[in-house]
Write a protein that holds these residues in place. Structure first.
Motif, PDB file in Angstrom:
ATOM      1  N   MET A   1      41.674  39.967  42.981  1.00 43.87           N
ATOM      2  CA  MET A   1      42.810  39.888  42.066  1.00 43.87           C
ATOM      3  C   MET A   1      44.085  40.133  42.860  1.00 43.87           C
ATOM      4  N   MET A   2      45.038  39.195  42.731  1.00 42.62           N
ATOM      5  CA  MET A   2      46.334  39.343  43.374  1.00 42.62           C
ATOM      6  C   MET A   2      47.385  39.658  42.312  1.00 42.62           C
ATOM      7  N   LEU A   3      48.151  40.692  42.563  1.00 37.02           N
ATOM      8  CA  LEU A   3      49.138  41.162  41.600  1.00 37.02           C
ATOM      9  C   LEU A   3      50.507  41.188  42.271  1.00 37.02           C
ATOM     10  N   ASP A   4      51.446  40.443  41.729  1.00 36.43           N
ATOM     11  CA  ASP A   4      52.794  40.380  42.292  1.00 36.43           C
ATOM     12  C   ASP A   4      53.713  41.268  41.465  1.00 36.43           C
ATOM     13  N   GLU A   5      54.091  42.406  42.043  1.00 39.50           N
ATOM     14  CA  GLU A   5      54.994  43.366  41.399  1.00 39.50           C
ATOM     15  C   GLU A   5      54.474  43.837  40.038  1.00 39.50           C
ATOM     16  N   PRO A   6      53.301  44.471  40.000  1.00 39.00           N
ATOM     17  CA  PRO A   6      52.761  44.889  38.692  1.00 39.00           C
ATOM     18  C   PRO A   6      53.631  45.891  37.946  1.00 39.00           C
ATOM     19  N   SER A   7      54.491  46.638  38.664  1.00 41.26           N
ATOM     20  CA  SER A   7      55.287  47.660  37.969  1.00 41.26           C
ATOM     21  C   SER A   7      56.687  47.190  37.605  1.00 41.26           C
ATOM     22  N   ILE A   8      57.033  45.941  37.939  1.00 38.47           N
ATOM     23  CA  ILE A   8      58.428  45.504  37.781  1.00 38.47           C
ATOM     24  C   ILE A   8      58.877  45.582  36.316  1.00 38.47           C
ATOM     25  N   GLY A   9      60.010  46.225  36.108  1.00 40.11           N
ATOM     26  CA  GLY A   9      60.615  46.292  34.783  1.00 40.11           C
ATOM     27  C   GLY A   9      59.936  47.217  33.796  1.00 40.11           C
ATOM     28  N   LEU A  10      58.985  48.020  34.270  1.00 38.92           N
ATOM     29  CA  LEU A  10      58.242  48.873  33.345  1.00 38.92           C
ATOM     30  C   LEU A  10      58.779  50.296  33.323  1.00 38.92           C
ATOM     31  N   GLU A  11      58.649  50.954  32.163  1.00 33.18           N
ATOM     32  CA  GLU A  11      58.955  52.372  32.063  1.00 33.18           C
ATOM     33  C   GLU A  11      57.934  53.150  32.881  1.00 33.18           C
ATOM     34  N   PRO A  12      58.321  54.332  33.390  1.00 33.82           N
ATOM     35  CA  PRO A  12      57.410  55.108  34.240  1.00 33.82           C
ATOM     36  C   PRO A  12      56.031  55.343  33.634  1.00 33.82           C
ATOM     37  N   ARG A  13      55.955  55.583  32.337  1.00 34.58           N
ATOM     38  CA  ARG A  13      54.637  55.870  31.737  1.00 34.58           C
ATOM     39  C   ARG A  13      53.741  54.639  31.788  1.00 34.58           C
ATOM     40  N   PHE A  14      54.325  53.449  31.694  1.00 29.42           N
ATOM     41  CA  PHE A  14      53.527  52.233  31.790  1.00 29.42           C
ATOM     42  C   PHE A  14      53.133  51.944  33.230  1.00 29.42           C
ATOM     43  N   ILE A  15      54.007  52.314  34.185  1.00 29.24           N
ATOM     44  CA  ILE A  15      53.673  52.126  35.600  1.00 29.24           C
ATOM     45  C   ILE A  15      52.411  52.914  35.941  1.00 29.24           C
ATOM     46  N   ASP A  16      52.367  54.172  35.506  1.00 30.71           N
ATOM     47  CA  ASP A  16      51.177  54.995  35.764  1.00 30.71           C
ATOM     48  C   ASP A  16      49.938  54.378  35.125  1.00 30.71           C
ATOM     49  N   ASP A  17      50.097  53.853  33.918  1.00 32.70           N
ATOM     50  CA  ASP A  17      48.960  53.249  33.208  1.00 32.70           C
ATOM     51  C   ASP A  17      48.450  52.020  33.954  1.00 32.70           C
ATOM     52  N   VAL A  18      49.384  51.178  34.392  1.00 35.75           N
ATOM     53  CA  VAL A  18      48.987  49.959  35.107  1.00 35.75           C
ATOM     54  C   VAL A  18      48.277  50.314  36.414  1.00 35.75           C
ATOM     55  N   PHE A  19      48.796  51.290  37.139  1.00 36.07           N
ATOM     56  CA  PHE A  19      48.158  51.652  38.410  1.00 36.07           C
ATOM     57  C   PHE A  19      46.809  52.331  38.205  1.00 36.07           C
ATOM     58  N   GLU A  20      46.678  53.074  37.121  1.00 37.57           N
ATOM     59  CA  GLU A  20      45.352  53.628  36.797  1.00 37.57           C
ATOM     60  C   GLU A  20      44.360  52.499  36.553  1.00 37.57           C
ATOM     61  N   ARG A  21      44.809  51.455  35.872  1.00 39.72           N
ATOM     62  CA  ARG A  21      43.949  50.294  35.619  1.00 39.72           C
ATOM     63  C   ARG A  21      43.575  49.604  36.928  1.00 39.72           C
ATOM     64  N   ILE A  22      44.546  49.472  37.829  1.00 40.79           N
ATOM     65  CA  ILE A  22      44.281  48.834  39.117  1.00 40.79           C
ATOM     66  C   ILE A  22      43.206  49.600  39.878  1.00 40.79           C
ATOM     67  N   GLU A  23      43.320  50.916  39.904  1.00 41.57           N
ATOM     68  CA  GLU A  23      42.318  51.729  40.603  1.00 41.57           C
ATOM     69  C   GLU A  23      40.959  51.632  39.912  1.00 41.57           C
ATOM     70  N   GLN A  24      40.979  51.578  38.598  1.00 40.72           N
ATOM     71  CA  GLN A  24      39.736  51.463  37.837  1.00 40.72           C
ATOM     72  C   GLN A  24      39.046  50.127  38.138  1.00 40.72           C
ATOM     73  N   LEU A  25      39.808  49.062  38.172  1.00 46.83           N
ATOM     74  CA  LEU A  25      39.242  47.747  38.481  1.00 46.83           C
ATOM     75  C   LEU A  25      38.645  47.741  39.883  1.00 46.83           C
ATOM     76  N   ASN A  26      39.334  48.376  40.808  1.00 44.48           N
ATOM     77  CA  ASN A  26      38.845  48.448  42.174  1.00 44.48           C
ATOM     78  C   ASN A  26      37.527  49.225  42.245  1.00 44.48           C
ATOM     79  N   GLU A  27      37.447  50.309  41.498  1.00 44.50           N
ATOM     80  CA  GLU A  27      36.212  51.105  41.471  1.00 44.50           C
ATOM     81  C   GLU A  27      35.051  50.295  40.900  1.00 44.50           C
ATOM     82  N   LEU A  28      35.354  49.338  40.038  1.00 44.82           N
ATOM     83  CA  LEU A  28      34.312  48.491  39.457  1.00 44.82           C
ATOM     84  C   LEU A  28      33.942  47.321  40.368  1.00 44.82           C
TER      85      LEU A  28
END
Length: 245
Positions: free
Chosen positions: A167-194
Motif C-alpha cells: 500500500m502506497m500512501l501519499d501524505e496520509p496526514s495532510i489537512g487533518l486535525e491532530p486526533r485524526f492524524i494519530d488515528d490514521v497512523f494507528e491504522r497504518i501500523e495495524q495494517l502493517n502488523e497484519l
C-alpha cells in the motif's frame, strides 16, 4: 512497526537508477531505494522534491525514462495503474479521491471494481466495516459530507478492498486535525502488523519516520539520506535540514 529481523532476501520493492517525470520534464534522477516485505518505509523531503513523482513512477502514473522498478520479483517499470492494482498494489493519492455524490458504501464498492464481482466487493466491504466501525456507522451517508478525517479513513479502507500486498500512501496526514492524524497512523501500523508492506510520503516527517522501519530523504529529485526511521530521526544533519531541528 514490524520489529522482526529483516531477512536477507531480495527486496519486495526496488527502484534502481530510476529517472522519471512527465513528458519532457525530468523530476527525479538516478533514484535507488529498496523496501523489504513487511516493512513500513517513509519518504520525506521538502515540497517539490519529487516525492509524489517517485510514488507515481512505481504505480504507473509517471513516465520512467531510465532505470528499473521491481515489485515482488517482477519488472513493473512500464506497467499501467490498472496493472499495478491487479498485481497487488494500492495507491492512496494525496488529493481527496472520494466520489462526493456517492455514498460511503458505493465508494467502498468502487475499490473492488477490478474483481468484476459485486458480491465479492460487497463481502470485502463488510469485513472492512468491522475494522473501521466509524465507516460502517455512516455507510449510507454521502461521501461529500464527510470530515477530512472520515474521508481519509474511507480512502484507506477502500484501498484495502483488494487486499493489497503493498500500500502506497501519499501524505496520509495532510489537512487533518491532530486526533485524526494519530488515528490514521494507528491504522497504518495495524495494517502493517497484519502483513501489508507500506510505502508512505509524509510531510510530517517526525511522525512518518517514527513508525518507519526504513526511511529515505529526497531533495531536488535525488535520494540524499537512507537509513532506519530511528537513524534518520537521530541524524543531526537530517534534523537540521529536514526536521526543523
Amino acid at each position: 512497526m514490524n520489529m522482526s529481523p529483516t531477512p536477507a532476501t531480495d527486496p519486495f520493492l526496488s527502484l534502481s537508477d530510476v529517472t522519471a517525470g512527465y513528458g519532457n520534464t525530468t523530476v527525479i534522477h538516478d533514484v535507488d531505494i529498496e523496501v523489504r516485505e513487511g516493512e513500513i518505509a517513509c519518504l520525506i523531503g521538502p515540497n517539490g522534491s519529487g516525492k509524489s513523482t517517485l510514488m507515481k513512477s512505481i504505480y504507473g502514473f509517471a513516465d520512467v525514462f531510465e532505470g528499473t522498478v521491481t515489485f515482488d520479483g517482477t519488472d513493473v517499470t512500464q506497467r499501467s495503474p490498472q496493472e499495478s492494482l491487479a498485481s497487488g498494489m494500492s495507491y492512496v493519492l494525496q488529493d481527496s479521491s472520494v466520489f462526493p455524490d456517492m455514498s460511503v458504501h458505493e465508494n467502498m464498492l468502487m475499490g473492488g471494481y477490478i474483481f468484476d464481482d459485486d458480491e465479492r466487493a460487497a463481502a470485502r466491504a463488510e469485513e472492512l466495516y468491522d475494522e473501521f466501525p466509524v465507516l460502517g456507522d455512516i455507510r449510507n451517508q454521502r461521501a461529500g459530507t464527510l470530515s477530512g478525517g472520515q474521508r481519509r479513513l474511507l480512502e484507506l479502507a477502500r484501498a484495502l478492498v483488494v487486499e493489497p500486498d503493498l500500500m502506497m500512501l501519499d501524505e496520509p496526514s495532510i489537512g487533518l486535525e491532530p486526533r485524526f492524524i494519530d488515528d490514521v497512523f494507528e491504522r497504518i501500523e495495524q495494517l502493517n502488523e497484519l502483513g501489508t508492506t507500506i510505502l508512505l510520503v509524509e510531510q510530517n516527517a517526525e511522525k512518518g519516520l517514527s513508525v518507519a522501519d526504513r526511511g529515505f530523504v529526497l531533495a531536488s529529485g535525488e535520494i540524499k539520506f537512507t537509513g532506519t526511521g530511528t537513524e534518520l530521526l537521530n541524524d543531526e544533519q537530517v534534523g537540521r535540514l529536514y526536521l526543523g531541528g
